[in-house]
Scaffold this active site. Structure first.
Site, PDB file in Angstrom:
ATOM      1  N   HIS A 115       0.809  -1.408  -0.085  1.00 24.25           N
ATOM      2  CA  HIS A 115       0.020  -0.012  -0.210  1.00 24.25           C
ATOM      3  C   HIS A 115       0.858   1.437  -0.038  1.00 24.25           C
ATOM      4  O   HIS A 115       0.498   2.428  -0.476  1.00 24.25           O
ATOM      5  CB  HIS A 115      -0.916   0.095   1.156  1.00 24.25           C
ATOM      6  N   HIS A 147      26.666  -6.877 -13.147  1.00 23.27           N
ATOM      7  CA  HIS A 147      27.626  -7.820 -12.189  1.00 23.27           C
ATOM      8  C   HIS A 147      26.924  -9.024 -11.610  1.00 23.27           C
ATOM      9  O   HIS A 147      27.664 -10.103 -11.349  1.00 23.27           O
ATOM     10  CB  HIS A 147      28.346  -7.079 -11.223  1.00 23.27           C
ATOM     11  N   ASN A 148      25.620  -8.828 -11.129  1.00 21.15           N
ATOM     12  CA  ASN A 148      25.154  -9.715 -10.291  1.00 21.15           C
ATOM     13  C   ASN A 148      23.865 -10.429 -11.095  1.00 21.15           C
ATOM     14  O   ASN A 148      23.246 -11.457 -10.509  1.00 21.15           O
ATOM     15  CB  ASN A 148      24.442  -9.173  -9.062  1.00 21.15           C
ATOM     16  N   ARG A 185       9.459   5.571  -0.125  1.00 19.02           N
ATOM     17  CA  ARG A 185       9.563   6.541   0.863  1.00 19.02           C
ATOM     18  C   ARG A 185      10.904   7.054   1.131  1.00 19.02           C
ATOM     19  O   ARG A 185      11.138   8.015   1.932  1.00 19.02           O
ATOM     20  CB  ARG A 185       9.082   6.175   2.299  1.00 19.02           C
ATOM     21  N   ARG A 221      33.715 -13.331 -15.709  1.00 12.66           N
ATOM     22  CA  ARG A 221      34.028 -13.550 -14.354  1.00 12.66           C
ATOM     23  C   ARG A 221      32.842 -13.367 -13.464  1.00 12.66           C
ATOM     24  O   ARG A 221      32.951 -14.016 -12.443  1.00 12.66           O
ATOM     25  CB  ARG A 221      35.203 -12.758 -13.900  1.00 12.66           C
ATOM     26  N   HIS A 222      31.904 -12.735 -13.755  1.00 14.86           N
ATOM     27  CA  HIS A 222      30.668 -12.348 -12.859  1.00 14.86           C
ATOM     28  C   HIS A 222      29.730 -13.637 -12.856  1.00 14.86           C
ATOM     29  O   HIS A 222      29.175 -13.813 -11.780  1.00 14.86           O
ATOM     30  CB  HIS A 222      29.823 -11.153 -13.346  1.00 14.86           C
ATOM     31  N   ARG A 236      30.431 -16.041 -10.115  1.00 13.99           N
ATOM     32  CA  ARG A 236      30.051 -15.417  -8.975  1.00 13.99           C
ATOM     33  C   ARG A 236      28.563 -15.670  -8.751  1.00 13.99           C
ATOM     34  O   ARG A 236      28.252 -16.117  -7.609  1.00 13.99           O
ATOM     35  CB  ARG A 236      30.640 -14.066  -8.704  1.00 13.99           C
TER      36      ARG A 236
END
Length: 146
Positions: A13, A102-103, A113, A136-137, A140
């Site tokens: 909400h 990267h992720n 807020r 390389r990511h 990981r």
């Protein structure tokens, strides 16, 4: 992104107005938006909204998801409980780009807020327009998969 870009949105909400702004912005960018959030300002539980959006992403129904609540933290935690979800809270555009690049984040969380509409839309743009870098990511990211 493919031609059929599908994005799921949800909120509690506290973030209805910002969610609707994000939906309109994403649609204008060519995204097919699936909005699962409430329309009533009555108090609602963010965990169910975070989980529903996350399930739409892991099922393949949507490629990416954006969830919103007051701080972005609670709904992000709920989304991340769904195996296969990588959701990060972002209050700046750099972080939004990096969680994708990267992720390989498949969901973004924003605190209604915490940031104003203009910044929120810049964050959404950074998230939606950035691709995973791989390389390389990828190793990981595989390490944090369930």
């Amino acid at each position: 992104m493919t031609a059929n870009k599908r994005l799921v949105l949800s909120s509690d909400h506290a973030a209805i107005d910002l969610r609707k702004e994000v939906a309109a912005f994403a649609a204008a960018q060519g995204w097919d938006v699936m909005d699962l959030g409430p329309d009533s300002p009555e108090s609602t539980d963010y965990p169910k909204h975070g989980q529903a959006a996350a399930e739409a992403v892991v099922s393949g129904e949507c490629q990416l998801g954006i969830v919103l609540c007051g701080t972005g933290q609670g709904i992000m935690m709920a989304a991340n409980k769904v195996p296969g979800i990588r959701c990060g809270v972002c209050s700046d555009t750099f972080s939004a780009r990096m969680i994708r690049q990267h992720n390989d984040a498949n969901m973004l969380s924003i605190g209604a807020r915490v940031v104003g509409t203009g910044l929120a839309l810049d964050i959404v743009d950074a998230f939606l327009s950035t691709e995973f870098e791989g390389g390389r990511h990828a190793k990981r990211v595989a390490m944090i998969e369930p």
